[in-house]
Design a protein around this motif. Structure first.
Motif, PDB file in Angstrom:
ATOM      1  N   GLU A 254      72.425 -20.775  44.275  1.00 48.19           N
ATOM      2  CA  GLU A 254      72.096 -21.259  45.612  1.00 48.19           C
ATOM      3  C   GLU A 254      72.268 -20.160  46.655  1.00 48.19           C
ATOM      4  OE1 GLU A 254      74.586 -24.584  46.201  1.00 48.19           O
ATOM      5  OE2 GLU A 254      73.422 -25.940  44.887  1.00 48.19           O
ATOM      6  N   LEU A 255      73.384 -19.410  46.512  1.00 43.30           N
ATOM      7  CA  LEU A 255      73.637 -18.323  47.460  1.00 43.30           C
ATOM      8  C   LEU A 255      72.588 -17.221  47.326  1.00 43.30           C
ATOM      9  CD1 LEU A 255      77.530 -18.068  47.244  1.00 43.30           C
ATOM     10  CD2 LEU A 255      76.177 -19.036  49.105  1.00 43.30           C
ATOM     11  N   GLU A 256      72.186 -16.951  46.094  1.00 42.49           N
ATOM     12  CA  GLU A 256      71.137 -15.950  45.902  1.00 42.49           C
ATOM     13  C   GLU A 256      69.828 -16.397  46.559  1.00 42.49           C
ATOM     14  OE1 GLU A 256      70.867 -15.325  41.744  1.00 42.49           O
ATOM     15  OE2 GLU A 256      72.592 -13.964  41.644  1.00 42.49           O
ATOM     16  N   ALA A 257      69.522 -17.690  46.437  1.00 46.25           N
ATOM     17  CA  ALA A 257      68.320 -18.206  47.100  1.00 46.25           C
ATOM     18  C   ALA A 257      68.430 -18.059  48.615  1.00 46.25           C
ATOM     19  CB  ALA A 257      68.108 -19.669  46.721  1.00 46.25           C
ATOM     20  N   ASP A 337      74.128  -9.445  62.617  1.00 44.50           N
ATOM     21  CA  ASP A 337      75.542  -9.793  62.423  1.00 44.50           C
ATOM     22  C   ASP A 337      75.685 -10.912  61.390  1.00 44.50           C
ATOM     23  OD1 ASP A 337      76.328  -9.294  65.928  1.00 44.50           O
ATOM     24  OD2 ASP A 337      76.298  -7.884  64.242  1.00 44.50           O
ATOM     25  N   GLU A 338      74.826 -11.923  61.462  1.00 46.78           N
ATOM     26  CA  GLU A 338      74.898 -13.027  60.480  1.00 46.78           C
ATOM     27  C   GLU A 338      74.633 -12.526  59.065  1.00 46.78           C
ATOM     28  OE1 GLU A 338      73.342 -16.678  63.399  1.00 46.78           O
ATOM     29  OE2 GLU A 338      72.165 -16.005  61.664  1.00 46.78           O
ATOM     30  N   LEU A 339      73.633 -11.638  58.936  1.00 48.37           N
ATOM     31  CA  LEU A 339      73.329 -11.089  57.604  1.00 48.37           C
ATOM     32  C   LEU A 339      74.500 -10.275  57.073  1.00 48.37           C
ATOM     33  CD1 LEU A 339      71.272 -10.694  55.363  1.00 48.37           C
ATOM     34  CD2 LEU A 339      70.385  -8.717  56.599  1.00 48.37           C
ATOM     35  N   HIS A 340      75.154  -9.510  57.962  1.00 47.24           N
ATOM     36  CA  HIS A 340      76.310  -8.718  57.533  1.00 47.24           C
ATOM     37  C   HIS A 340      77.453  -9.634  57.072  1.00 47.24           C
ATOM     38  CE1 HIS A 340      78.979  -5.305  57.288  1.00 47.24           C
ATOM     39  NE2 HIS A 340      79.854  -5.920  58.105  1.00 47.24           N
ATOM     40  N   GLU A 341      77.741 -10.709  57.833  1.00 44.20           N
ATOM     41  CA  GLU A 341      78.794 -11.657  57.432  1.00 44.20           C
ATOM     42  C   GLU A 341      78.422 -12.381  56.135  1.00 44.20           C
ATOM     43  OE1 GLU A 341      80.269 -12.779  61.987  1.00 44.20           O
ATOM     44  OE2 GLU A 341      79.275 -14.261  60.719  1.00 44.20           O
ATOM     45  N   PHE A 342      77.144 -12.708  55.985  1.00 49.15           N
ATOM     46  CA  PHE A 342      76.713 -13.380  54.753  1.00 49.15           C
ATOM     47  C   PHE A 342      76.925 -12.490  53.528  1.00 49.15           C
ATOM     48  CE2 PHE A 342      74.494 -16.426  52.326  1.00 49.15           C
ATOM     49  CZ  PHE A 342      73.711 -15.727  51.426  1.00 49.15           C
ATOM     50  N   ARG A 343      76.615 -11.181  53.680  1.00 50.48           N
ATOM     51  CA  ARG A 343      76.821 -10.268  52.559  1.00 50.48           C
ATOM     52  C   ARG A 343      78.302 -10.109  52.244  1.00 50.48           C
ATOM     53  NH1 ARG A 343      72.455  -5.285  53.278  1.00 50.48           N
ATOM     54  NH2 ARG A 343      70.596  -6.513  52.691  1.00 50.48           N
ATOM     55  N   GLN A 344      79.131 -10.055  53.259  1.00 44.54           N
ATOM     56  CA  GLN A 344      80.581  -9.967  53.001  1.00 44.54           C
ATOM     57  C   GLN A 344      81.089 -11.219  52.283  1.00 44.54           C
ATOM     58  OE1 GLN A 344      82.445  -9.239  56.777  1.00 44.54           O
ATOM     59  NE2 GLN A 344      81.891  -7.044  56.819  1.00 44.54           N
ATOM     60  N   GLY A 345      80.624 -12.410  52.688  1.00 35.43           N
ATOM     61  CA  GLY A 345      81.034 -13.654  51.990  1.00 35.43           C
ATOM     62  C   GLY A 345      80.554 -13.670  50.552  1.00 35.43           C
ATOM     63  N   LEU A 346      79.334 -13.203  50.344  1.00 35.80           N
ATOM     64  CA  LEU A 346      78.809 -13.169  48.960  1.00 35.80           C
ATOM     65  C   LEU A 346      79.621 -12.211  48.097  1.00 35.80           C
ATOM     66  CD1 LEU A 346      76.640 -14.171  47.046  1.00 35.80           C
ATOM     67  CD2 LEU A 346      75.177 -12.284  47.782  1.00 35.80           C
ATOM     68  N   SER A 347      80.040 -11.057  48.676  1.00 33.98           N
ATOM     69  CA  SER A 347      80.854 -10.098  47.904  1.00 33.98           C
ATOM     70  C   SER A 347      82.196 -10.703  47.557  1.00 33.98           C
ATOM     71  CB  SER A 347      81.038  -8.811  48.751  1.00 33.98           C
ATOM     72  OG  SER A 347      79.777  -8.210  49.004  1.00 33.98           O
ATOM     73  N   ARG A 348      82.845 -11.409  48.525  1.00 33.20           N
ATOM     74  CA  ARG A 348      84.134 -12.058  48.231  1.00 33.20           C
ATOM     75  C   ARG A 348      83.979 -13.147  47.161  1.00 33.20           C
ATOM     76  NH1 ARG A 348      84.657 -11.703  53.939  1.00 33.20           N
ATOM     77  NH2 ARG A 348      83.982 -13.886  54.146  1.00 33.20           N
ATOM     78  N   LEU A 349      82.884 -13.907  47.204  1.00 30.12           N
ATOM     79  CA  LEU A 349      82.644 -14.951  46.190  1.00 30.12           C
ATOM     80  C   LEU A 349      82.474 -14.340  44.808  1.00 30.12           C
ATOM     81  CD1 LEU A 349      82.186 -17.888  45.525  1.00 30.12           C
ATOM     82  CD2 LEU A 349      79.760 -17.578  46.044  1.00 30.12           C
ATOM     83  N   GLY A 350      81.756 -13.206  44.693  1.00 34.14           N
ATOM     84  CA  GLY A 350      81.594 -12.543  43.385  1.00 34.14           C
ATOM     85  C   GLY A 350      82.921 -12.045  42.855  1.00 34.14           C
ATOM     86  N   VAL A 351      83.808 -11.533  43.723  1.00 25.26           N
ATOM     87  CA  VAL A 351      85.125 -11.056  43.289  1.00 25.26           C
ATOM     88  C   VAL A 351      85.958 -12.231  42.787  1.00 25.26           C
ATOM     89  CG1 VAL A 351      87.288 -10.036  44.053  1.00 25.26           C
ATOM     90  CG2 VAL A 351      85.101  -9.016  44.746  1.00 25.26           C
ATOM     91  N   ASP A 352      85.939 -13.364  43.490  1.00 25.60           N
ATOM     92  CA  ASP A 352      86.707 -14.538  43.062  1.00 25.60           C
ATOM     93  C   ASP A 352      86.215 -15.041  41.741  1.00 25.60           C
ATOM     94  OD1 ASP A 352      86.993 -15.817  46.442  1.00 25.60           O
ATOM     95  OD2 ASP A 352      88.208 -14.364  45.325  1.00 25.60           O
ATOM     96  N   ASN A 353      84.919 -15.076  41.518  1.00 24.07           N
ATOM     97  CA  ASN A 353      84.371 -15.550  40.244  1.00 24.07           C
ATOM     98  C   ASN A 353      84.770 -14.639  39.094  1.00 24.07           C
ATOM     99  OD1 ASN A 353      82.972 -17.061  38.485  1.00 24.07           O
ATOM    100  ND2 ASN A 353      80.985 -16.152  38.875  1.00 24.07           N
TER     101      ASN A 353
END
Length: 353
Positions: A254-257, A337-353
Motif C-alpha cells: 500500500e505504501l509503495e502504491a 516537504d510532504e514527499l520528504h517526510e513520506f520518504r523518511q516514514g517509509l525508511s523507518r517502516l522498512g527498518v522496523d520490518n
C-alpha cells in the motif's frame, strides 16, 4: 475302526526340539484338529492333518494334562512323541470346549485302563486257582487210572492251563511293558514339567523385562508428547509471525502504491516548475521594459498621461502574476516537504520490518 468324536480348528505349534523353549508353527494357517476313538483298542487320539502331512498324532493317556497358558492358547506334553503340542484358538470359548473335551477323554482313557487292569488281575487270580487245583487232579488220576486214562483225562486240562498260563504270561509281560512305558512317560512328564517350569521362570523374567521396557517406552512417549506440544506452540507462534509478516507485506505494498502516486505528483510539479524560468524571464523582460520605460520617462513625460493607464494595467498584471507565482512556489515547497517526510516514514517502516 476310529471315529471322530469332536472337531475344531486351531493353529498348531510344537516346542522347538533344540531349545525346548520356543514354539515352532506346524501349520501356516488354522487347521482341523479332531478327537478320535478306537473302539477295538478302547483308546483315544488327537489327530490333525495339514494337506498330506500329519502334524498331530497323539494318543491320550491318563497321565496327560492340558494346560491353558493364556486366554486363547493351550498345550500338552506327549512323551511318546517326545514333544509338546500347542494350540492357538480364535476365541476363549473354543479353548474352553477343547480343554473340557480333553479332560473328558482323559477320564475315559483312565476308566479303560482300570478295566484292563481289573481284567488282567481276574485272569491272574483264575490262573493261580487253576494251578493249585492241577496237582490234586493229576494225583487222583494217577491213583485211580492207568497211563492211558491219565493221558485221556489230564491232557485237555493241561492244554487249557497251558493256554491260560501263556495268556497270563503275555498279560504280565504286557503289564510290565506298560509299567515301563508309564514309568518312562512319568519321567518324561517330570522332565517336561521341569522344562516348563524353567520356561515359566524365563517367561516371568521376560515379563519383568518387558514391563521395564514398557515403562521406559511410556516415559519416552510422555517426553515426546511434551516435545510435540512445545513444537505445536512454536508452530502457532510461527503462524502468528507469518500472519504479521503478511499484514506488513500488504502495508508495504500500500505504501509503495502511495509512493508511486506521490512520485507522479512530483513529476507533475517538476513539469510545472519547468515553466517558472519562462515566467521569470518574462518578468525580467517586463522589468527591463519598465526600466527602459522609466529611462525614457523624461522623454515620454508628454505621453505619461496617456501611457499611465497602460503602466498601471501592466503593473497590476505583474503584481497578479507575482502573487500567483508565490502561491505556486509555496504549494511546491509544501509538496516537497510532504514527499520528504513520506520518504523518511517509509525508511523507518522498512527498518522496523
Amino acid at each position: 475302526m476310529e471315529q471322530p468324536i469332536y472337531t475344531t480348528r486351531a493353529h498348531v505349534f510344537q516346542i522347538d526340539p533344540s531349545t525346548k523353549k520356543n514354539w515352532v508353527p506346524a501349520s501356516k494357517q488354522a487347521v482341523t484338529v479332531s478327537y478320535f476313538y478306537d473302539s477295538t483298542r478302547n483308546s483315544y487320539r488327537i489327530i490333525s492333518v495339514d494337506g498330506s502331512k500329519v502334524i498331530i498324532n497323539s494318543t491320550i493317556t491318563p497321565n496327560m494334562t492340558f494346560t491353558k497358558t493364556s486366554q486363547k492358547f493351550g498345550q500338552w506334553a506327549d512323551s511318546r512323541a517326545n514333544t509338546v503340542f500347542g494350540l492357538g484358538f480364535s476365541s476363549e470359548q473354543q479353548l474352553a470346549k477343547f480343554a473340557d473335551k480333553f479332560q473328558e477323554v482323559k477320564e475315559s482313557a483312565k476308566l479303560a485302563r482300570d478295566k484292563s487292569q481289573e481284567k488282567a488281575e481276574t485272569l491272574s487270580n483264575h490262573s493261580e486257582e487253576s494251578g493249585r487245583e492241577t496237582p490234586s487232579t493229576n494225583q487222583a488220576s494217577s491213583i485211580n487210572g492207568t497211563d492211558d486214562e491219565k493221558i485221556f483225562h489230564v491232557g485237555p486240562e493241561a492244554t487249557v492251563l497251558k493256554t491260560e498260563n501263556d495268556r497270563l504270561k503275555s498279560a504280565v509281560e504286557l503289564s510290565n511293558t506298560n509299567a515301563k512305558k508309564w514309568e518312562t512317560e512319568l519321567q518324561t512328564l517330570r522332565e517336561n514339567n521341569a522344562r516348563l517350569v524353567d520356561a515359566l521362570q524365563e517367561s516371568s523374567a521376560n515379563v519383568e523385562s518387558w514391563k521395564k521396557q514398557l515403562s521406559t517406552c511410556k516415559e519416552e512417549s510422555d517426553t515426546l508428547r511434551e516435545k510435540i506440544a512445545e513444537l505445536e506452540a512454536q508452530c502457532a507462534e510461527a503462524d502468528q509471525e507469518k500472519q504479521k509478516n503478511a499484514q506488513l507485506t500488504v502495508r508495504v505494498q500500500e505504501l509503495e502504491a502511495e509512493l508511486n502516486d506521490k512520485e507522479q505528483e512530483l513529476d507533475n510539479l517538476r513539469k510545472q516548475a519547468e515553466i517558472i524560468p519562462q515566467l521569470m524571464a518574462e518578468c525580467e523582460s517586463i522589468t527591463t521594459k519598465m526600466q527602459a520605460a522609466e529611462s525614457k520617462n523624461g522623454e515620454l513625460e508628454g505621453r505619461i498621461g496617456g501611457l499611465q493607464l497602460d503602466i498601471d494595467d501592466s503593473q497590476q498584471k505583474q503584481d497578479h502574476m507575482k502573487g500567483e507565482l508565490k502561491k505556486f512556489m509555496d504549494v511546491l515547497d509544501g509538496k516537497i516537504d510532504e514527499l520528504h517526510e513520506f520518504r523518511q516514514g517509509l525508511s523507518r517502516l522498512g527498518v522496523d520490518n
